[in-house]
Design an enzyme around this catalytic site. Structure first.
Site, PDB file in Angstrom:
ATOM      1  N   LYS A 176     -12.389   4.543  17.134  1.00  0.00           N
ATOM      2  CA  LYS A 176     -12.177   6.082  17.318  1.00  0.00           C
ATOM      3  C   LYS A 176     -12.550   7.051  15.976  1.00  0.00           C
ATOM      4  O   LYS A 176     -12.889   7.945  16.139  1.00  0.00           O
ATOM      5  CB  LYS A 176     -10.993   6.528  17.941  1.00  0.00           C
TER       6      LYS A 176
ATOM      7  N   ARG B 245      -0.316  -1.770  -6.101  1.00  0.00           N
ATOM      8  CA  ARG B 245      -1.029  -2.853  -6.960  1.00  0.00           C
ATOM      9  C   ARG B 245      -1.056  -1.923  -8.621  1.00  0.00           C
ATOM     10  O   ARG B 245      -1.150  -2.510  -9.454  1.00  0.00           O
ATOM     11  CB  ARG B 245      -2.570  -2.875  -6.749  1.00  0.00           C
ATOM     12  N   HIS B 246      -0.772  -0.712  -8.450  1.00  0.00           N
ATOM     13  CA  HIS B 246      -0.372   0.075  -9.605  1.00  0.00           C
ATOM     14  C   HIS B 246       0.833   0.054 -10.119  1.00  0.00           C
ATOM     15  O   HIS B 246       1.318   0.680 -11.287  1.00  0.00           O
ATOM     16  CB  HIS B 246      -1.074   1.345  -9.634  1.00  0.00           C
TER      17      HIS B 246
ATOM     18  N   ASP C 174      -5.465   7.856  20.475  1.00  0.00           N
ATOM     19  CA  ASP C 174      -5.713   8.190  19.054  1.00  0.00           C
ATOM     20  C   ASP C 174      -7.120   8.961  18.995  1.00  0.00           C
ATOM     21  O   ASP C 174      -7.261   9.686  18.228  1.00  0.00           O
ATOM     22  CB  ASP C 174      -5.868   6.800  18.343  1.00  0.00           C
TER      23      ASP C 174
ATOM     24  N   GLY D  73      -1.842   3.695  16.879  1.00  0.00           N
ATOM     25  CA  GLY D  73      -1.586   4.759  17.882  1.00  0.00           C
ATOM     26  C   GLY D  73      -1.995   6.090  17.217  1.00  0.00           C
ATOM     27  O   GLY D  73      -2.510   6.244  16.143  1.00  0.00           O
TER      28      GLY D  73
ATOM     29  N   GLY E 266       0.879  -1.131   0.098  1.00  0.00           N
ATOM     30  CA  GLY E 266       0.006  -0.055   0.010  1.00  0.00           C
ATOM     31  C   GLY E 266       0.894   1.146  -0.118  1.00  0.00           C
ATOM     32  O   GLY E 266       1.561   1.423   1.104  1.00  0.00           O
TER      33      GLY E 266
ATOM     34  N   GLU F 241     -12.023   5.693   7.018  1.00  0.00           N
ATOM     35  CA  GLU F 241     -12.659   4.357   7.478  1.00  0.00           C
ATOM     36  C   GLU F 241     -13.781   4.410   8.217  1.00  0.00           C
ATOM     37  O   GLU F 241     -14.246   3.591   8.343  1.00  0.00           O
ATOM     38  CB  GLU F 241     -11.521   3.546   8.139  1.00  0.00           C
TER      39      GLU F 241
ATOM     40  N   SER G 159      -0.528  10.952   9.589  1.00  0.00           N
ATOM     41  CA  SER G 159       0.697  10.749   9.092  1.00  0.00           C
ATOM     42  C   SER G 159       1.368  11.948   8.544  1.00  0.00           C
ATOM     43  O   SER G 159       2.568  12.124   8.294  1.00  0.00           O
ATOM     44  CB  SER G 159       0.311   9.942   7.686  1.00  0.00           C
TER      45      SER G 159
ATOM     46  N   ARG H  40      -9.065  12.780   8.337  1.00  0.00           N
ATOM     47  CA  ARG H  40      -9.932  12.598   7.327  1.00  0.00           C
ATOM     48  C   ARG H  40     -11.518  12.269   7.963  1.00  0.00           C
ATOM     49  O   ARG H  40     -12.537  12.842   7.599  1.00  0.00           O
ATOM     50  CB  ARG H  40      -9.579  11.650   6.335  1.00  0.00           C
TER      51      ARG H  40
HETATM   52  N1  LIG Z   1      -3.070   8.261   6.999  1.00  0.00           N
HETATM   53  C1  LIG Z   1      -2.939   8.358   8.261  1.00  0.00           C
HETATM   54  O1  LIG Z   1      -2.762   9.144   9.056  1.00  0.00           O
HETATM   55  C2  LIG Z   1      -3.023   6.948   8.794  1.00  0.00           C
HETATM   56  C3  LIG Z   1      -3.995   5.939   8.478  1.00  0.00           C
HETATM   57  N2  LIG Z   1      -3.941   4.490   9.092  1.00  0.00           N
HETATM   58  C4  LIG Z   1      -4.701   3.586   8.403  1.00  0.00           C
HETATM   59  O2  LIG Z   1      -4.065   2.887   7.220  1.00  0.00           O
HETATM   60  C5  LIG Z   1      -4.965   2.624   6.250  1.00  0.00           C
HETATM   61  C6  LIG Z   1      -4.497   3.119   4.935  1.00  0.00           C
HETATM   62  O3  LIG Z   1      -4.698   4.722   5.045  1.00  0.00           O
HETATM   63  P1  LIG Z   1      -4.162   5.689   4.170  1.00  0.00           P
HETATM   64  O4  LIG Z   1      -2.685   5.310   3.658  1.00  0.00           O
HETATM   65  O5  LIG Z   1      -4.268   7.072   4.832  1.00  0.00           O
HETATM   66  O6  LIG Z   1      -5.105   5.785   2.908  1.00  0.00           O
HETATM   67  P2  LIG Z   1      -4.953   5.988   1.540  1.00  0.00           P
HETATM   68  O7  LIG Z   1      -6.373   6.111   1.036  1.00  0.00           O
HETATM   69  O8  LIG Z   1      -3.897   7.223   1.205  1.00  0.00           O
HETATM   70  O9  LIG Z   1      -4.275   4.683   0.689  1.00  0.00           O
HETATM   71  C7  LIG Z   1      -4.865   3.291   0.886  1.00  0.00           C
HETATM   72  C8  LIG Z   1      -4.059   2.370   0.305  1.00  0.00           C
HETATM   73  O10 LIG Z   1      -4.766   1.012  -0.007  1.00  0.00           O
HETATM   74  C9  LIG Z   1      -4.497   0.451  -1.099  1.00  0.00           C
HETATM   75  N3  LIG Z   1      -5.506  -0.224  -1.574  1.00  0.00           N
HETATM   76  C10 LIG Z   1      -6.706  -0.079  -1.363  1.00  0.00           C
HETATM   77  N4  LIG Z   1      -7.615  -1.311  -1.662  1.00  0.00           N
HETATM   78  C11 LIG Z   1      -6.712  -2.006  -2.686  1.00  0.00           C
HETATM   79  C12 LIG Z   1      -6.695  -3.224  -2.910  1.00  0.00           C
HETATM   80  N5  LIG Z   1      -7.915  -3.969  -3.332  1.00  0.00           N
HETATM   81  N6  LIG Z   1      -5.579  -3.760  -3.432  1.00  0.00           N
HETATM   82  C13 LIG Z   1      -4.178  -3.327  -3.073  1.00  0.00           C
HETATM   83  N7  LIG Z   1      -4.341  -1.958  -2.520  1.00  0.00           N
HETATM   84  C14 LIG Z   1      -5.277  -1.403  -2.162  1.00  0.00           C
HETATM   85  C15 LIG Z   1      -4.390   1.823  -2.227  1.00  0.00           C
HETATM   86  O11 LIG Z   1      -4.000   1.459  -3.112  1.00  0.00           O
HETATM   87  P3  LIG Z   1      -4.376   2.501  -4.604  1.00  0.00           P
HETATM   88  O12 LIG Z   1      -3.751   3.377  -4.421  1.00  0.00           O
HETATM   89  O13 LIG Z   1      -3.937   1.620  -5.814  1.00  0.00           O
HETATM   90  O14 LIG Z   1      -5.918   2.513  -4.554  1.00  0.00           O
HETATM   91  C16 LIG Z   1      -3.603   3.025  -1.244  1.00  0.00           C
HETATM   92  O15 LIG Z   1      -2.064   2.527  -1.477  1.00  0.00           O
HETATM   93  C17 LIG Z   1      -6.279   2.878   6.640  1.00  0.00           C
HETATM   94  O16 LIG Z   1      -6.912   1.891   7.310  1.00  0.00           O
HETATM   95  C18 LIG Z   1      -6.022   4.105   7.741  1.00  0.00           C
HETATM   96  O17 LIG Z   1      -7.189   4.117   8.692  1.00  0.00           O
HETATM   97  C19 LIG Z   1      -3.730   4.393  10.223  1.00  0.00           C
HETATM   98  C20 LIG Z   1      -2.924   5.153  10.900  1.00  0.00           C
HETATM   99  C21 LIG Z   1      -2.712   6.636  10.477  1.00  0.00           C
HETATM  100  O1  LIG Z   2      -5.872   7.125  12.226  1.00  0.00           O
HETATM  101  C1  LIG Z   2      -5.519   8.371  12.066  1.00  0.00           C
HETATM  102  C2  LIG Z   2      -4.412   9.067  13.243  1.00  0.00           C
HETATM  103  O2  LIG Z   2      -4.090   8.161  14.095  1.00  0.00           O
HETATM  104  C3  LIG Z   2      -5.516   9.021  10.790  1.00  0.00           C
HETATM  105  O3  LIG Z   2      -6.865   9.595  10.951  1.00  0.00           O
HETATM  106  P1  LIG Z   2      -7.815   9.696   9.575  1.00  0.00           P
HETATM  107  O4  LIG Z   2      -7.699   8.213   9.080  1.00  0.00           O
HETATM  108  O5  LIG Z   2      -9.130   9.997  10.011  1.00  0.00           O
HETATM  109  O6  LIG Z   2      -7.118  10.711   8.601  1.00  0.00           O
END
Ligand SMILES: NC(=O)C1=CN([C@@H]2O[C@H](COP(=O)(O)OP(=O)(O)OC[C@H]3O[C@@H](n4cnc5c(N)ncnc54)[C@H](OP(=O)(O)O)[C@@H]3O)[C@@H](O)[C@H]2O)C=CC1
Ligand SMILES: O=C(CO)COP(=O)(O)O
Length: 313
Positions: free
Chosen positions: A170, A39-40, A223, A115, A15, A260, A119, A234
């Site tokens: 949360k 995946r891309h 968190d 936690g 990811g 999410e 990001s 978000r």
């Molecule tokens: N951003 C943050 O601050 C934080 C995020 N998280 C958690 O991490 C997770 C990802 O968040 P975030 O990175 O922000 O989200 P993004 O939307 O920025 O990225 C999501 C990622 O998941 C990939 N993805 C989704 N579906 C598929 C699939 N079927 N096959 C392969 N790859 C897939 C996407 O790929 P593609 O680009 O190809 O669609 C992309 O790389 C979430 O659950 C979020 O709650 C946790 C802590 C902090």
């Molecule tokens: O999980 C997160 C912070 O800990 C990121 O929050 P959001 O997914 O709401 O941007």
């Protein structure tokens, strides 16, 4: 299950979204060899996964099942540790991401990383702390070493599902907090919402067998505070903009990345009805997401619920 003792680890991050790329940066600080798979991208997953010490999944919830079964289709070393950083619930089974990974890889160590980790702040090298949780403490310690630095403090924890649920549940409360701020309800209202939100999170966590004390730690209260108070979240943004009159479709179309909490709210509503568990805040967030009520009506519903002791729902 064995943990090898190499100083620098080879890590494959699944990811390339906001969190996957930020975690890659954190792991590289300590000299680890990190590859990010998308995946891309042009790289073949089967070529990358061979013999890595650690596979970290940072895909959003909607991709977890698909990616886990894709990974399973390739040979994986029995020593590889799986780390999951996704914050969501599977709509079909209500499983957490770690439960999905453990089902696919029953003989591997699974570690949850969660936690107060917005990001964008971490990418700017602002200080933060997180939790790595596993039934296998040695595996958690390996992940702790990989990510710990002067800017990122990592704690271990033996309750993976509790740590994971803190980060997942949360998100629904962050939508509610965004609504609270979007309506300018003030600091007292927000404090009440977050505190009752934590009580609701603990009640839901009990169904999954999570420990109550985990929710008072970084991955729970920590968190919750970060996400409910930051416009960088978000999920918070979804709530804030709903309160300001935008539709969910409009908000999601312009949101940078995944919120999410929307999917999690739907999964929880199903669980609440199926198991008769009171989730008053989640229920009002659900009604708002579905445009069944206005933010003002949601507020009234919460304020005028039956009187009760603080220890009850
Ligand atoms: N951003 C943050 O601050 C934080 C995020 N998280 C958690 O991490 C997770 C990802 O968040 P975030 O990175 O922000 O989200 P993004 O939307 O920025 O990225 C999501 C990622 O998941 C990939 N993805 C989704 N579906 C598929 C699939 N079927 N096959 C392969 N790859 C897939 C996407 O790929 P593609 O680009 O190809 O669609 C992309 O790389 C979430 O659950 C979020 O709650 C946790 C802590 C902090
Ligand atoms: O999980 C997160 C912070 O800990 C990121 O929050 P959001 O997914 O709401 O941007």
């Amino acid at each position: 299950m064995l943990v090898n003792e190499k100083k620098f680890k080879s890590i494959l991050i699944l990811g390339a979204g906001a969190w996957g790329t930020t975690l890659a940066k954190l792991a590289r600080v300590n000299g680890n060899q990190v590859t990010v798979w998308s995946r891309h991208g042009s790289q073949h997953l089967g070529d990358l996964i061979n013999n890595v010490d650690m596979v970290l999944s940072a895909v959003s919830m909607k991709g977890v099942r698909e990616v886990a079964s894709l990974v399973k289709s390739f040979p994986v070393s029995p020593h590889t540790i799986f780390v999951t950083a996704t914050k969501g619930l599977d709509p079909e089974t209500t499983c957490t991401p770690s439960q999905i990974w453990q089902t696919e890889f029953p003989n591997h160590s699974i570690v949850v990383l969660s936690g107060p980790n917005l990001s964008q702040e971490i990418a700017q090298e602002l200080p933060a702390a997180t939790v790595v949780a596993s039934k296998n403490n040695m595996a958690a310690q390996v992940v702790q070493q990989v990510f710990s630095s002067g800017r990122f403090r990592v704690y271990t924890n033996p309750d993976p599902v509790g740590v994971e649920l803190g980060g997942t549940l949360k998100n629904v409360m962050a939508i509610a907090a965004g609504i609270c701020d979007g309506l300018n309800l003030g600091t007292n209202a927000k404090a009440a919402l977050v505190t009752r939100g934590l009580a609701e999170i603990i009640r839901i966590g009990a169904i999954f067998g999570a420990k109550t004390e985990t929710f008072y730690g970084l991955s729970g209260l920590g968190d919750l505070l970060a996400t409910c108070n930051s416009p960088l979240s978000r999920n918070y943004q979804v709530g804030y903009q709903l309160a300001r009159g935008k539709t969910l479709a409009e908000i999601l179309a312009n949101l940078p990345g995944t919120a999410e909490g929307v999917n999690t709210c739907y999964v929880l509503m199903h669980l609440s009805l199926e198991q008769s568990i009171p989730m008053p805040i989640t229920q009002q967030v659900y009604r708002l997401l579905e445009s069944l009520i206005t933010p003002q009506q949601a507020l009234e519903e919460l304020m005028l619920r039956g009187m009760k002791s603080e220890y009850h729902e």
